[in-house]
Design an enzyme around this catalytic site. Structure first.
Site, PDB file in Angstrom:
ATOM      1  N   CYS A   1       0.993  -1.050   0.192  1.00  0.00           N
ATOM      2  CA  CYS A   1       0.036  -0.055  -0.072  1.00  0.00           C
ATOM      3  C   CYS A   1       0.928   1.149   0.132  1.00  0.00           C
ATOM      4  O   CYS A   1       2.165   0.993   0.190  1.00  0.00           O
ATOM      5  CB  CYS A   1      -1.059  -0.086   1.198  1.00  0.00           C
ATOM      6  SG  CYS A   1      -0.140   0.245   2.767  1.00  0.00           S
TER       7      CYS A   1
ATOM      8  N   ARG B   1       3.951  -3.557   3.786  1.00  0.00           N
ATOM      9  CA  ARG B   1       3.076  -4.252   4.990  1.00  0.00           C
ATOM     10  C   ARG B   1       3.178  -5.842   4.541  1.00  0.00           C
ATOM     11  O   ARG B   1       1.966  -6.285   4.458  1.00  0.00           O
ATOM     12  CB  ARG B   1       1.903  -3.710   4.553  1.00  0.00           C
ATOM     13  CG  ARG B   1       2.066  -2.042   4.789  1.00  0.00           C
ATOM     14  CD  ARG B   1       0.748  -1.357   4.832  1.00  0.00           C
ATOM     15  NE  ARG B   1       0.074  -1.443   6.413  1.00  0.00           N
ATOM     16  CZ  ARG B   1      -0.772  -0.813   7.001  1.00  0.00           C
ATOM     17  NH1 ARG B   1      -1.301   0.216   6.136  1.00  0.00           N
ATOM     18  NH2 ARG B   1      -1.179  -0.915   7.947  1.00  0.00           N
TER      19      ARG B   1
HETATM   20  C1  UD1 Z   1      -1.807  -1.359  12.644  1.00  0.00           C
HETATM   21  C2  UD1 Z   1      -2.813  -0.281  12.218  1.00  0.00           C
HETATM   22  C3  UD1 Z   1      -1.916   0.806  11.320  1.00  0.00           C
HETATM   23  C4  UD1 Z   1      -0.794   1.316  12.198  1.00  0.00           C
HETATM   24  C5  UD1 Z   1       0.085   0.289  12.312  1.00  0.00           C
HETATM   25  C6  UD1 Z   1       1.500   0.752  13.265  1.00  0.00           C
HETATM   26  C7  UD1 Z   1      -4.866  -1.348  12.416  1.00  0.00           C
HETATM   27  C8  UD1 Z   1      -5.992  -1.691  11.657  1.00  0.00           C
HETATM   28  N1  UD1 Z   1      -3.919  -0.981  11.589  1.00  0.00           N
HETATM   29  O1  UD1 Z   1      -1.456  -1.874  11.277  1.00  0.00           O
HETATM   30  O2  UD1 Z   1      -3.047   2.098  11.536  1.00  0.00           O
HETATM   31  O3  UD1 Z   1       0.057   2.320  11.450  1.00  0.00           O
HETATM   32  O4  UD1 Z   1      -0.505  -0.825  13.382  1.00  0.00           O
HETATM   33  O5  UD1 Z   1       1.005   1.230  14.455  1.00  0.00           O
HETATM   34  O6  UD1 Z   1      -4.872  -1.541  13.606  1.00  0.00           O
HETATM   35  N2  UD1 Z   1       5.549  -6.574   9.893  1.00  0.00           N
HETATM   36  C9  UD1 Z   1       6.271  -7.536   9.287  1.00  0.00           C
HETATM   37  N3  UD1 Z   1       5.520  -8.591   9.232  1.00  0.00           N
HETATM   38  C10 UD1 Z   1       4.151  -8.813   9.852  1.00  0.00           C
HETATM   39  C11 UD1 Z   1       3.356  -7.867  10.278  1.00  0.00           C
HETATM   40  C12 UD1 Z   1       4.010  -6.677  10.143  1.00  0.00           C
HETATM   41  O7  UD1 Z   1       7.266  -7.308   9.004  1.00  0.00           O
HETATM   42  O8  UD1 Z   1       3.553  -9.783   9.477  1.00  0.00           O
HETATM   43  C13 UD1 Z   1       6.155  -5.149   9.922  1.00  0.00           C
HETATM   44  C14 UD1 Z   1       5.502  -4.155   9.176  1.00  0.00           C
HETATM   45  O9  UD1 Z   1       5.833  -4.084   8.171  1.00  0.00           O
HETATM   46  C15 UD1 Z   1       5.818  -2.751  10.065  1.00  0.00           C
HETATM   47  C16 UD1 Z   1       5.765  -3.224  11.433  1.00  0.00           C
HETATM   48  O10 UD1 Z   1       5.837  -4.610  11.378  1.00  0.00           O
HETATM   49  O11 UD1 Z   1       7.098  -2.289   9.886  1.00  0.00           O
HETATM   50  C17 UD1 Z   1       4.527  -2.889  12.182  1.00  0.00           C
HETATM   51  O12 UD1 Z   1       3.236  -3.544  11.529  1.00  0.00           O
HETATM   52  P1  UD1 Z   1       2.062  -3.754  12.117  1.00  0.00           P
HETATM   53  O13 UD1 Z   1       1.993  -3.459  13.587  1.00  0.00           O
HETATM   54  O14 UD1 Z   1       1.714  -5.209  11.650  1.00  0.00           O
HETATM   55  O15 UD1 Z   1       0.999  -2.815  11.285  1.00  0.00           O
HETATM   56  P2  UD1 Z   1      -0.635  -3.375  11.002  1.00  0.00           P
HETATM   57  O16 UD1 Z   1      -1.375  -4.329  12.205  1.00  0.00           O
HETATM   58  O17 UD1 Z   1      -0.876  -3.680   9.952  1.00  0.00           O
END
Ligand code: UD1
Length: 422
Positions: free
Chosen positions: A120, A125
């Site tokens: 996105c 993500r």
């Molecule tokens: C949630 C929020 C979003 C916010 C984000 C960070 C919701 C619906 N959305 O998004 O608004 O900006 O938290 O506070 O609650 N990552 C990985 N692998 C994964 C998952 C995450 O590498 O499987 C990384 C991501 O690329 C990012 C970091 O972890 O760098 C944090 O992401 P994450 O906390 O998972 O964000 P969301 O849950 O998608």
């Protein structure tokens, strides 16, 4: 496509009621998949992301009534018959939080087919941690045709999973999955965002056994089944932080009804360092701006209780008019500076160095046509428009409707000259 037109220069003065949190409501709605009984949610924000989640859950067999009222919408969701375990591409591509159905579906139905969300605007993500975590609970995961296929024909088994990176929706997905797994699950290095504690409270009301809520380790004892409950969605700390900063940038004074400092500890501390006065009064937060210019304050985004990445763009808008400079470092998303060129078109002085942006305060911003690129970037442009000299027109405002309930009304009621135009 709708645009927002703002004539800048009016301080925001008055009351704004903070809505229920979008990022709490979405996982709570997904939790309805875990039971065949009704889940009643109050203080649900009326936003396009909520409508996308309704569309997705309805596709799976949920019966949903959404009673839409200004400031007090409520919703009843009942998934008596889980008739479809697929989250199709068309919905997932609109809203990445659709991935929150994955854990509940596998837990209740033993299978799920969820479209891979793809990238996105703010970054790639990935969702690898959601998948590895489900594997730790015994699910078999395959990727085919752009879809995640997760299977656990004999049900999920309790297990231990340590998150190498803190993930908000990853934690929520696994916590929901573990509630119906056989035995005990330990989730280590989980996210501590308040929306997770809110989800845990609702799941507990549904009969789940969760301990460690609010800490970095969650222990979940699986139960046979969950029941319905009634739950009030917590208030939106990102919306509260946004309006606090909007008050500060316009030199206004706002009463934020339903906001509290506990939900924005670092944001509050930085606002105070910049010179903004914050005071809790009953269930409200009072924001008062000083007559002197705000001071530049450095900021780095971090998982909760650190400064939320979802308030980074708004902080940057605020810092464009501060005295001195502010170094803003984004540590969560790799591509979250798309508002920078737009703010610069309005006269801001910002230079990007890798994952940091150096903001040198200027005396004034000037209205201009600008383009919204994502939800939080859009609102930073609204904030800049509220204080800029002359007219600002913001294009692609559909992003705003994903996350800010009645934005124009709320701002107009406090003196802003803002309208939606075609
Ligand atoms: C949630 C929020 C979003 C916010 C984000 C960070 C919701 C619906 N959305 O998004 O608004 O900006 O938290 O506070 O609650 N990552 C990985 N692998 C994964 C998952 C995450 O590498 O499987 C990384 C991501 O690329 C990012 C970091 O972890 O760098 C944090 O992401 P994450 O906390 O998972 O964000 P969301 O849950 O998608």
């Amino acid at each position: 496509m709708d645009k927002i037109r703002i004539m800048g220069g009016n301080p925001l003065v008055g009351d704004i009621r903070v809505s229920g949190a979008k990022n709490a409501a979405l996982p709570l709605m997904a939790a309805s998949l875990l039971t065949d009984q009704p889940l009643h949610l109050t203080s649900v924000p009326d936003l396009s992301d909520i409508l996308s989640m309704i569309e997705l859950l309805t596709h799976m067999g949920a019966e949903i009534t959404f009673d839409r009222r200004i400031d007090s919408s409520s919703m009843t969701l009942c998934v008596k018959n889980l008739s479809d375990t697929t989250a199709p591409y068309d919905v997932v591509r609109k809203m990445r939080a659709s991935v929150l159905v994955l854990g509940p579906l596998v837990a209740r139905a033993g299978e799920a087919h969820v479209s891979l969300p793809g990238g996105c605007a703010i970054g790639t993500r990935p969702i690898d941690l959601h998948l590895k975590g489900l594997e730790a609970l015994g699910a078999e995961i395959t990727l085919e045709g752009g879809y995640i296929h997760a299977k656990a024909p004999n049900g999920l088994q309790g297990g231990t999973f340590t998150f190498p990176i803190v993930s908000v929706t990853g934690t929520e997905n696994l916590m929901m999955a573990a509630t119906l797994a056989k035995g005990t699950t330990r989730l280590i290095n989980v996210a501590r965002e308040p929306e997770i504690a809110d989800l845990a409270a609702c799941l507990t009301g549904m009969g789940a056994k969760i301990s460690g809520i609010g800490t970095d380790t969650l222990i979940i004892e699986g139960v046979e089944s969950l029941q319905g409950t009634t739950h009030r969605v917590i208030s939106d700390r990102i919306e509260a932080g946004t309006y606090a900063m909007a008050a500060a940038i316009t030199k206004g004074n706002l009463r934020l009804k339903g906001a509290c400092l506990d939900l924005i500890p670092t944001v509050a501390s930085l606002l105070q360092q910049a010179g903004v006065e914050l005071e809790e009064e009953g269930e409200d937060l009072i924001v008062r701006s000083p007559s002197a210019p705000l001071q530049g304050v450095d900021m780095m985004t971090e998982p909760f209780p650190g400064f939320a990445t979802d308030l980074q763009a708004q902080w940057m808008a605020l810092m464009t008019l501060s005295e001195g400079a502010s170094m803003i470092t984004e540590t969560i998303w790799e591509n979250r500076f798309m508002h920078v060129p737009e703010l610069c078109r309005m006269g801001a002085n910002i230079t990007i160095h890798g994952s940091s942006a150096l903001v040198r305060g200027v005396k004034a911003l000037k209205g201009a046509p600008v383009m919204a690129t994502d939800l939080r970037a859009s609102v930073s442009l609204v904030m800049a428009g509220l204080v800029a000299e002359g007219e600002t027109v913001i294009h692609r405002v559909y992003h705003l409707d994903r996350g800010y309930e009645h934005l124009e009304e709320k701002l107009r009621n406090c003196g802003a000259e803002i309208e939606r135009i075609q």
